[in-house]
Design a protein around this motif. Structure first.
Motif, PDB file in Angstrom:
ATOM      1  N   SER A 133      48.496  54.302  41.122  1.00 25.73           N
ATOM      2  CA  SER A 133      48.357  52.865  40.859  1.00 25.73           C
ATOM      3  C   SER A 133      49.440  52.072  41.573  1.00 25.73           C
ATOM      4  O   SER A 133      49.261  50.892  41.894  1.00 25.73           O
ATOM      5  CB  SER A 133      48.421  52.592  39.348  1.00 25.73           C
ATOM      6  OG  SER A 133      49.720  52.858  38.835  1.00 25.73           O
ATOM      7  N   GLY A 134      50.587  52.697  41.839  1.00 24.58           N
ATOM      8  CA  GLY A 134      51.680  52.016  42.525  1.00 24.58           C
ATOM      9  C   GLY A 134      51.357  51.716  43.978  1.00 24.58           C
ATOM     10  O   GLY A 134      51.977  50.841  44.586  1.00 24.58           O
ATOM     11  N   LEU A 151      46.715  46.799  42.555  1.00 21.19           N
ATOM     12  CA  LEU A 151      46.794  46.320  41.181  1.00 21.19           C
ATOM     13  C   LEU A 151      48.019  45.435  40.981  1.00 21.19           C
ATOM     14  O   LEU A 151      49.035  45.580  41.664  1.00 21.19           O
ATOM     15  CB  LEU A 151      46.854  47.506  40.210  1.00 21.19           C
ATOM     16  CG  LEU A 151      45.631  48.432  40.187  1.00 21.19           C
ATOM     17  CD1 LEU A 151      45.879  49.579  39.219  1.00 21.19           C
ATOM     18  CD2 LEU A 151      44.381  47.673  39.794  1.00 21.19           C
ATOM     19  N   GLU A 152      47.887  44.538  40.016  1.00 23.18           N
ATOM     20  CA  GLU A 152      48.998  43.670  39.663  1.00 23.18           C
ATOM     21  C   GLU A 152      50.125  44.484  39.034  1.00 23.18           C
ATOM     22  O   GLU A 152      49.877  45.541  38.431  1.00 23.18           O
ATOM     23  CB  GLU A 152      48.525  42.597  38.676  1.00 23.18           C
ATOM     24  CG  GLU A 152      47.479  41.646  39.225  1.00 23.18           C
ATOM     25  CD  GLU A 152      48.050  40.754  40.312  1.00 23.18           C
ATOM     26  OE1 GLU A 152      49.280  40.500  40.280  1.00 23.18           O
ATOM     27  OE2 GLU A 152      47.288  40.324  41.197  1.00 23.18           O
ATOM     28  N   PRO A 153      51.378  44.018  39.135  1.00 24.73           N
ATOM     29  CA  PRO A 153      52.517  44.748  38.560  1.00 24.73           C
ATOM     30  C   PRO A 153      52.362  45.041  37.070  1.00 24.73           C
ATOM     31  O   PRO A 153      52.759  46.119  36.602  1.00 24.73           O
ATOM     32  CB  PRO A 153      53.694  43.810  38.817  1.00 24.73           C
ATOM     33  CG  PRO A 153      53.292  43.035  40.041  1.00 24.73           C
ATOM     34  CD  PRO A 153      51.824  42.839  39.921  1.00 24.73           C
ATOM     35  N   PHE A 154      51.770  44.089  36.313  1.00 25.33           N
ATOM     36  CA  PHE A 154      51.636  44.312  34.874  1.00 25.33           C
ATOM     37  C   PHE A 154      50.667  45.458  34.597  1.00 25.33           C
ATOM     38  O   PHE A 154      50.803  46.181  33.598  1.00 25.33           O
ATOM     39  CB  PHE A 154      51.191  43.030  34.156  1.00 25.33           C
ATOM     40  CG  PHE A 154      49.723  42.730  34.254  1.00 25.33           C
ATOM     41  CD1 PHE A 154      48.837  43.177  33.286  1.00 25.33           C
ATOM     42  CD2 PHE A 154      49.223  41.994  35.322  1.00 25.33           C
ATOM     43  CE1 PHE A 154      47.486  42.904  33.373  1.00 25.33           C
ATOM     44  CE2 PHE A 154      47.866  41.708  35.417  1.00 25.33           C
ATOM     45  CZ  PHE A 154      46.990  42.166  34.441  1.00 25.33           C
ATOM     46  N   GLU A 212      52.567  48.635  35.190  1.00 23.22           N
ATOM     47  CA  GLU A 212      53.454  48.862  34.041  1.00 23.22           C
ATOM     48  C   GLU A 212      52.660  49.426  32.858  1.00 23.22           C
ATOM     49  O   GLU A 212      53.150  50.286  32.130  1.00 23.22           O
ATOM     50  CB  GLU A 212      54.130  47.553  33.643  1.00 23.22           C
ATOM     51  CG  GLU A 212      55.138  47.715  32.507  1.00 23.22           C
ATOM     52  CD  GLU A 212      55.808  46.401  32.159  1.00 23.22           C
ATOM     53  OE1 GLU A 212      56.516  46.375  31.126  1.00 23.22           O
ATOM     54  OE2 GLU A 212      55.635  45.409  32.898  1.00 23.22           O
ATOM     55  N   MET A 213      51.440  48.943  32.693  1.00 18.41           N
ATOM     56  CA  MET A 213      50.583  49.442  31.612  1.00 18.41           C
ATOM     57  C   MET A 213      50.292  50.933  31.796  1.00 18.41           C
ATOM     58  O   MET A 213      50.349  51.716  30.844  1.00 18.41           O
ATOM     59  CB  MET A 213      49.267  48.661  31.586  1.00 18.41           C
ATOM     60  CG  MET A 213      48.321  49.094  30.455  1.00 18.41           C
ATOM     61  SD  MET A 213      46.684  48.365  30.610  1.00 18.41           S
ATOM     62  CE  MET A 213      46.033  49.287  32.024  1.00 18.41           C
ATOM     63  N   GLU A 218      51.165  54.044  29.359  1.00 21.72           N
ATOM     64  CA  GLU A 218      50.121  54.964  28.904  1.00 21.72           C
ATOM     65  C   GLU A 218      50.469  56.407  29.256  1.00 21.72           C
ATOM     66  O   GLU A 218      50.196  57.333  28.478  1.00 21.72           O
ATOM     67  CB  GLU A 218      48.777  54.574  29.525  1.00 21.72           C
ATOM     68  CG  GLU A 218      48.179  53.314  28.920  1.00 21.72           C
ATOM     69  CD  GLU A 218      46.862  52.938  29.552  1.00 21.72           C
ATOM     70  OE1 GLU A 218      46.118  52.152  28.936  1.00 21.72           O
ATOM     71  OE2 GLU A 218      46.568  53.424  30.672  1.00 21.72           O
ATOM     72  N   THR A 219      51.070  56.608  30.420  1.00 22.50           N
ATOM     73  CA  THR A 219      51.498  57.952  30.823  1.00 22.50           C
ATOM     74  C   THR A 219      52.570  58.490  29.891  1.00 22.50           C
ATOM     75  O   THR A 219      52.517  59.647  29.451  1.00 22.50           O
ATOM     76  CB  THR A 219      52.020  57.941  32.269  1.00 22.50           C
ATOM     77  OG1 THR A 219      50.999  57.459  33.141  1.00 22.50           O
ATOM     78  CG2 THR A 219      52.430  59.338  32.711  1.00 22.50           C
ATOM     79  N   GLU A 220      53.551  57.650  29.584  1.00 17.41           N
ATOM     80  CA  GLU A 220      54.615  58.058  28.669  1.00 17.41           C
ATOM     81  C   GLU A 220      54.050  58.351  27.277  1.00 17.41           C
ATOM     82  O   GLU A 220      54.437  59.328  26.637  1.00 17.41           O
ATOM     83  CB  GLU A 220      55.680  56.965  28.589  1.00 17.41           C
ATOM     84  CG  GLU A 220      56.461  56.783  29.888  1.00 17.41           C
ATOM     85  CD  GLU A 220      57.395  55.594  29.837  1.00 17.41           C
ATOM     86  OE1 GLU A 220      57.352  54.846  28.821  1.00 17.41           O
ATOM     87  OE2 GLU A 220      58.160  55.383  30.801  1.00 17.41           O
ATOM     88  N   SER A 221      53.142  57.494  26.832  1.00 19.96           N
ATOM     89  CA  SER A 221      52.510  57.691  25.524  1.00 19.96           C
ATOM     90  C   SER A 221      51.725  58.997  25.492  1.00 19.96           C
ATOM     91  O   SER A 221      51.717  59.709  24.488  1.00 19.96           O
ATOM     92  CB  SER A 221      51.582  56.522  25.208  1.00 19.96           C
ATOM     93  OG  SER A 221      50.903  56.735  23.996  1.00 19.96           O
TER      94      SER A 221
END
Length: 457
Positions: A98-99, A103-106, A109-110, A114-117
């Motif tokens: 995604s980086g 996609l927008e920065p937000f 960040e989402m 989600e990856t950390e979660s």
């Protein structure tokens, strides 16, 4: 005889197995005593000879200890470990990919959150799985009605708006503040609990069968009214499979063939008629009516997604990225359509590997359940297996565009804390069932198991 049993049971390390071994050995001795008395011996002489015929208590005890000992499902652990690792790698891949997208920065960040979660959920899931494994599934069975009533009560409170508002008419979660769990995940966990409830009605006849059906209908209806039609269907089919197995095993003193045919005919015909009536008179949620209309008219958002997924499937390479913009085109591609992401990002060989590992998981679960001599464990195991199997099938078929996308997840790979925890909880039950496969006999009373008094030694 008592001294013989005491010496023998000293060799049995699994305390849960001792009462059943003692009962079995005592039965053999008493049977031999009766035969010896019939041959003209006095009771004392008959008992002495019967005990002597059993052999050395220490040698017999050591032999029985090797047979009746807890087992660890190492193959299942390896499969779950592989899926967990694949899930973490996939979500990490999505975050890094995604980086480099538009996609927008937000949004980036989402995906990071989600990856950390996802990683945290896997860690907590392993703890939950181990906890259920050590608790013992028969303890869960002992309190199955209480657990079942709790889940049903939570569902009723959710429908009453007790846990807060809804989103677009759908009630998603149960809990307070940060401590929330998906309502559908909790309802799906009811299915293996239902297997234990079903076992409590064993040998009860037709009235017991009717009570079992009531325990089936209520949670399915609650889930349908949340509203989540797909999960309600998954639950209904899973519990129908469980009750069918129970009937085939002779748990109810009723006609087997007639009951099974009638049961499936009623539960397959009535829901279709009910759905038709609710759709006709606009008693369904707006989005549900839209999905039904989309399915039969080949139009709408769902049909659009299905067409897109079919188009993506045509471009899949054997190895490598297909070039399709999955991240920018598909909603919830890291959960509902994770399999499409796998195919388009890594090729069909990666999809085959994922399907093979998932197939191994399902085969182990059903294999362990079928080979389980304890029928309580068998029915609970079938419930766990059906929840995992049906979600896999719906998710894969939807991701390939074979069927309209449905509310489902790919076990251990899709994001969603509650569904991840559900998968580990179900595996924990299977591991517990497998652990005691050589300990518990075919028939036990679920209301007493795990709390039976062992012989004092």
């Amino acid at each position: 005889m008592e001294k013989y049993l005491e010496k023998l049971l000293l060799q049995i390390r699994c305390k849960k197995a001792r009462p059943y071994i003692a009962e079995e050995i005592k039965g053999h001795i008493e049977s031999q005593i009766e035969d010896n008395i019939a041959d003209g011996m006095s009771y004392e002489e008959a008992e002495k000879n019967a005990v002597a015929d059993m052999g050395d208590p220490i040698a017999v005890g050591i032999s029985l200890d090797k047979i009746h000992k807890p087992q660890i499902a190492w193959k299942l652990l390896v499969i779950v470990g592989i899926l967990s690792l694949l899930g973490i790698l996939l979500q990490q891949s999505i975050f890094y990919q995604s980086g480099y997208s538009n996609l927008e920065p937000f949004m980036q960040e989402m995906y990071q959150l989600e990856t950390e979660s996802f990683v945290y959920s896997v860690f907590i899931g392993f703890i939950l799985m181990c906890g259920i494994y050590f608790i013992d599934y028969t303890v869960i069975a002992k309190y199955s009605k209480i657990i079942g009533l709790f889940i049903i009560t939570m569902g009723i409170l959710l429908l009453a708006g007790f846990f807060g508002g809804d989103i677009n008419g759908v009630r998603y979660s149960i809990g307070f503040g940060m401590f929330r769990i998906s309502a559908t995940s909790l309802m799906m966990f009811y299915v293996p609990i239902y297997g234990a409830i079903l076992y409590k009605y064993r040998d009860g006849g037709f009235p017991a069968l009717l009570k079992s059906i009531v325990w089936l209908i209520i949670p399915v209806f609650i889930t349908f009214r949340m509203p989540n039609l797909i999960v309600a269907i998954i639950m209904m089919i899973s519990m129908l499979i469980q009750i069918t197995v129970a009937i085939l095993k002779g748990w109810f003193k009723i006609s087997v063939k007639k009951t099974i045919v009638s049961l499936w005919a009623v539960f397959m015909f009535l829901p279709i008629m009910l759905l038709f009536v609710m759709y006709t008179f606009h008693l369904l949620a707006e989005y549900q009516e839209a999905r039904i209309h989309s399915f039969f008219s080949a139009s709408g958002e769902r049909f659009y997604l299905t067409s897109m997924l079919r188009t993506f499937s045509k471009d899949i390479l054997f190895v490598g990225n297909s070039g399709n913009d999955v991240i920018g085109s598909l909603p919830e591609f890291n959960s509902d359509y994770i399999f499409s992401y796998i195919l388009n990002s890594y090729g069909s060989i990666a999809g085959i590997v994922v399907v093979a590992v998932l197939a191994a998981l399902v085969m182990f679960i059903f294999g362990a359940s079928i080979k389980q001599k304890n029928e309580l464990g068998m029915v609970m195991g079938f419930g766990c297996g059906m929840i995992i199997l049906l979600n896999i099938l719906l998710n894969l078929l939807g991701a390939l565009g074979i069927i309209p996308p449905a509310s489902s997840f790919l076990p251990f790979l899709s994001i969603g804390r509650s569904n991840i925890l559900l998968c580990y909880a179900l595996v924990g039950i299977i591991m517990s069932i497998y652990r005691y496969k050589d300990v518990y006999p075919k028939k036990i009373r679920a209301s007493q198991v795990s709390f039976q008094k062992t012989i004092n030694i």
